[in-house]
Design a protein around this motif. Structure first.
Motif, mmCIF file in Angstrom:
data_model
loop_
_atom_site.group_PDB
_atom_site.id
_atom_site.type_symbol
_atom_site.label_atom_id
_atom_site.label_comp_id
_atom_site.label_asym_id
_atom_site.label_seq_id
_atom_site.Cartn_x
_atom_site.Cartn_y
_atom_site.Cartn_z
ATOM 1 N N VAL A 36 -17.109 4.051 -2.337
ATOM 2 C CA VAL A 36 -17.876 3.549 -3.476
ATOM 3 C C VAL A 36 -17.061 2.472 -4.185
ATOM 4 N N LYS A 37 -17.755 1.565 -4.852
ATOM 5 C CA LYS A 37 -17.087 0.397 -5.432
ATOM 6 C C LYS A 37 -16.037 0.789 -6.469
ATOM 7 N N GLU A 38 -16.268 1.861 -7.225
ATOM 8 C CA GLU A 38 -15.307 2.279 -8.244
ATOM 9 C C GLU A 38 -13.959 2.645 -7.619
ATOM 10 N N ILE A 39 -13.997 3.273 -6.449
ATOM 11 C CA ILE A 39 -12.749 3.615 -5.756
ATOM 12 C C ILE A 39 -12.122 2.363 -5.162
ATOM 13 N N GLN A 40 -12.922 1.495 -4.566
ATOM 14 C CA GLN A 40 -12.371 0.253 -4.035
ATOM 15 C C GLN A 40 -11.632 -0.534 -5.113
ATOM 16 N N ASP A 41 -12.204 -0.549 -6.310
ATOM 17 C CA ASP A 41 -11.631 -1.364 -7.384
ATOM 18 C C ASP A 41 -10.316 -0.808 -7.920
ATOM 19 N N VAL A 42 -10.065 0.486 -7.750
ATOM 20 C CA VAL A 42 -8.831 1.079 -8.260
ATOM 21 C C VAL A 42 -7.763 1.211 -7.168
ATOM 22 N N ALA A 43 -8.134 0.954 -5.921
ATOM 23 C CA ALA A 43 -7.223 1.157 -4.790
ATOM 24 C C ALA A 43 -6.148 0.069 -4.726
ATOM 25 N N ASP A 44 -5.010 0.433 -4.119
ATOM 26 C CA ASP A 44 -3.954 -0.548 -3.852
ATOM 27 C C ASP A 44 -4.300 -1.396 -2.640
ATOM 28 N N PHE A 45 -4.932 -0.772 -1.661
ATOM 29 C CA PHE A 45 -5.330 -1.481 -0.446
ATOM 30 C C PHE A 45 -6.725 -1.016 -0.039
ATOM 31 N N VAL A 46 -7.586 -1.972 0.294
ATOM 32 C CA VAL A 46 -8.921 -1.689 0.808
ATOM 33 C C VAL A 46 -9.013 -2.362 2.174
ATOM 34 N N GLY A 47 -9.491 -1.645 3.172
ATOM 35 C CA GLY A 47 -9.571 -2.258 4.485
ATOM 36 C C GLY A 47 -10.257 -1.380 5.499
ATOM 37 N N ASP A 48 -10.144 -1.809 6.764
ATOM 38 C CA ASP A 48 -10.711 -1.030 7.857
ATOM 39 C C ASP A 48 -9.648 -0.072 8.385
ATOM 40 N N SER A 49 -9.995 0.667 9.418
ATOM 41 C CA SER A 49 -9.085 1.696 9.926
ATOM 42 C C SER A 49 -7.774 1.112 10.421
ATOM 43 N N LEU A 50 -7.816 -0.055 11.062
ATOM 44 C CA LEU A 50 -6.596 -0.669 11.571
ATOM 45 C C LEU A 50 -5.692 -1.104 10.427
ATOM 46 N N GLY A 51 -6.263 -1.826 9.456
ATOM 47 C CA GLY A 51 -5.468 -2.292 8.334
ATOM 48 C C GLY A 51 -4.864 -1.146 7.545
ATOM 49 N N LEU A 52 -5.642 -0.092 7.339
ATOM 50 C CA LEU A 52 -5.141 1.047 6.587
ATOM 51 C C LEU A 52 -4.096 1.828 7.385
ATOM 52 N N SER A 53 -4.209 1.816 8.705
ATOM 53 C CA SER A 53 -3.187 2.461 9.538
ATOM 54 C C SER A 53 -1.849 1.759 9.376
ATOM 55 N N PHE A 54 -1.867 0.420 9.352
ATOM 56 C CA PHE A 54 -0.638 -0.339 9.131
ATOM 57 C C PHE A 54 -0.066 -0.035 7.748
ATOM 58 N N GLN A 55 -0.927 -0.009 6.739
ATOM 59 C CA GLN A 55 -0.464 0.273 5.379
ATOM 60 C C GLN A 55 0.144 1.674 5.289
ATOM 61 N N ALA A 56 -0.498 2.637 5.920
ATOM 62 C CA ALA A 56 0.017 4.008 5.898
ATOM 63 C C ALA A 56 1.369 4.097 6.597
ATOM 64 N N ALA A 57 1.524 3.341 7.681
ATOM 65 C CA ALA A 57 2.757 3.412 8.465
ATOM 66 C C ALA A 57 3.946 2.782 7.752
ATOM 67 N N ARG A 58 3.686 1.813 6.867
ATOM 68 C CA ARG A 58 4.797 1.084 6.252
ATOM 69 C C ARG A 58 5.037 1.426 4.778
ATOM 70 N N THR A 59 4.229 2.306 4.197
ATOM 71 C CA THR A 59 4.367 2.578 2.770
ATOM 72 C C THR A 59 5.664 3.319 2.440
ATOM 73 N N ASP A 60 6.231 3.022 1.276
ATOM 74 C CA ASP A 60 7.402 3.763 0.802
ATOM 75 C C ASP A 60 7.032 4.711 -0.335
ATOM 76 N N ALA A 61 5.724 4.910 -0.546
ATOM 77 C CA ALA A 61 5.256 5.854 -1.564
ATOM 78 C C ALA A 61 5.559 7.285 -1.137
ATOM 79 N N ASP A 62 5.683 8.180 -2.127
ATOM 80 C CA ASP A 62 5.890 9.590 -1.828
ATOM 81 C C ASP A 62 4.573 10.300 -1.531
#
Length: 312
Positions: free
Chosen positions: A30-56
């Motif tokens: 939903v748009k409200e979640i997209q607007d608050v997210a750090d990254f919005v993308g497709d499965s490939l883009g989000l996989s890269f973001q998940a793999a490189r994040t330094d968040a806990d």
């Protein structure tokens, strides 16, 4: 009604900072979640973001298999999903036990298993490599020439990849319930209303719908295609959440929801289970947390890493 929403967003941002969290959101949220997210993308883009994040903490706003993927590549991090019941018809169409039985029954075929990322951790663990709609063609082209390929679980994406690569594959009989609701007749009717509009369709759509499209591509590629095209109007044949991101990133263009036979409201009931309130609660309580048995997680990580290497 506006003030509570603003307060809720502020609370989410404060919790994100306190937890050292990152919020990942799929294009279908939903748009409200997209607007608050750090990254919005497709499965490939989000996989890269998940793999490189330094968040806990990774708050994954998508469906269950996506949050599982984030956990697979981040075993030491806390991964939470706003609604643990946010599943996927594609993932459900290919249970790990059925795939394992199928591979044993057809052991003589020595299958090289390419699994669309829309599958469970158990299916990933049985696979040789993972793909997304954004890299499926590339992944199939790199498959060993001497091996038979079993493509799971989406038969429509698999058929499209065969059309594009000429590579013969055996296809699992699964589909996305949202994308198969689009019909040739419905798209022809909307095209007649907007004759100058380009039709942009996701490869999870049926062959009859793909044949009407000016471009068949992943959701991430839809952004680039619509920005680069000289056309002003576009009929978007995928889940409705994609329209928000398109309108935000290309406000000068006109985006028309591709209709089904009943409405122009192609909502995934699973994607829409996540809400701002549930996102707030999962950051506050750090649950529901995604947990995967280590034996399965370790086996599932290998084909995901192979995909990321091939897609880099």
């Amino acid at each position: 009604m506006l003030a509570p929403s603003v307060d809720l967003v502020d609370e989410i941002l404060a919790l994100k900072k306190e937890r050292n969290a990152v919020i990942l959101a799929h294009n279908y949220q939903v748009k409200e979640i997209q607007d608050v997210a750090d990254f919005v993308g497709d499965s490939l883009g989000l996989s890269f973001q998940a793999a490189r994040t330094d968040a806990d903490v990774i708050a994954f706003c998508g469906v269950h298999f996506m949050a599982e993927t984030a956990k697979i590549v981040n075993p030491a991090k806390t991964v939470v999903l706003p609604d643990l019941d946010a599943g996927c018809s594609l993932s459900e169409s290919c249970p790990a036990d059925r795939l394992e039985a199928h591979l044993k029954e057809h052991a003589e075929k020595n299958y090289y298993v390419i699994a669309y990322i829309n599958c469970s951790a158990g299916v990933k663990a049985l696979s040789d490599v993972i793909c997304t709609s954004g890299n499926a063609i590339k992944i199939v082209q790199t498959a060993p020439a001497h091996r038979n390929i079993l493509f799971v679980p989406d038969q429509n994406l698999g058929a499209w990849v065969m059309e594009r690569t000429g590579r013969k594959m055996d296809l699992w009989k699964g589909n996305c319930y949202v994308h198969v609701e689009f019909t040739r007749a419905a798209i022809e009717r909307i095209k007649a209303q907007y004759p100058e509009a380009k039709v942009v369709a996701h490869p999870e759509c049926t062959y009859a719908v793909r044949m009407l499209a000016d471009e068949v591509c992943s959701t991430e590629r839809m952004i680039g295609y619509c920005k680069e095209s000289p056309a002003r109007e576009f009929i978007i044949v995928t889940e409705s959440g994609m329209l928000h991101r398109l309108r935000r990133e290309a406000p000068e263009k006109v985006f028309i929801a591709g209709p089904t036979e009943t409405c122009a409201c192609a909502d995934c009931r699973f994607m829409k289970m996540n809400t701002l309130e549930k996102l707030h609660d999962c950051l506050l309580n750090l649950e529901p947390e995604v947990i995967i048995p280590e034996e399965i997680r370790a086996r599932a990580e290998r084909p995901i890493r192979r995909m990321l290497q091939l897609s880099a």
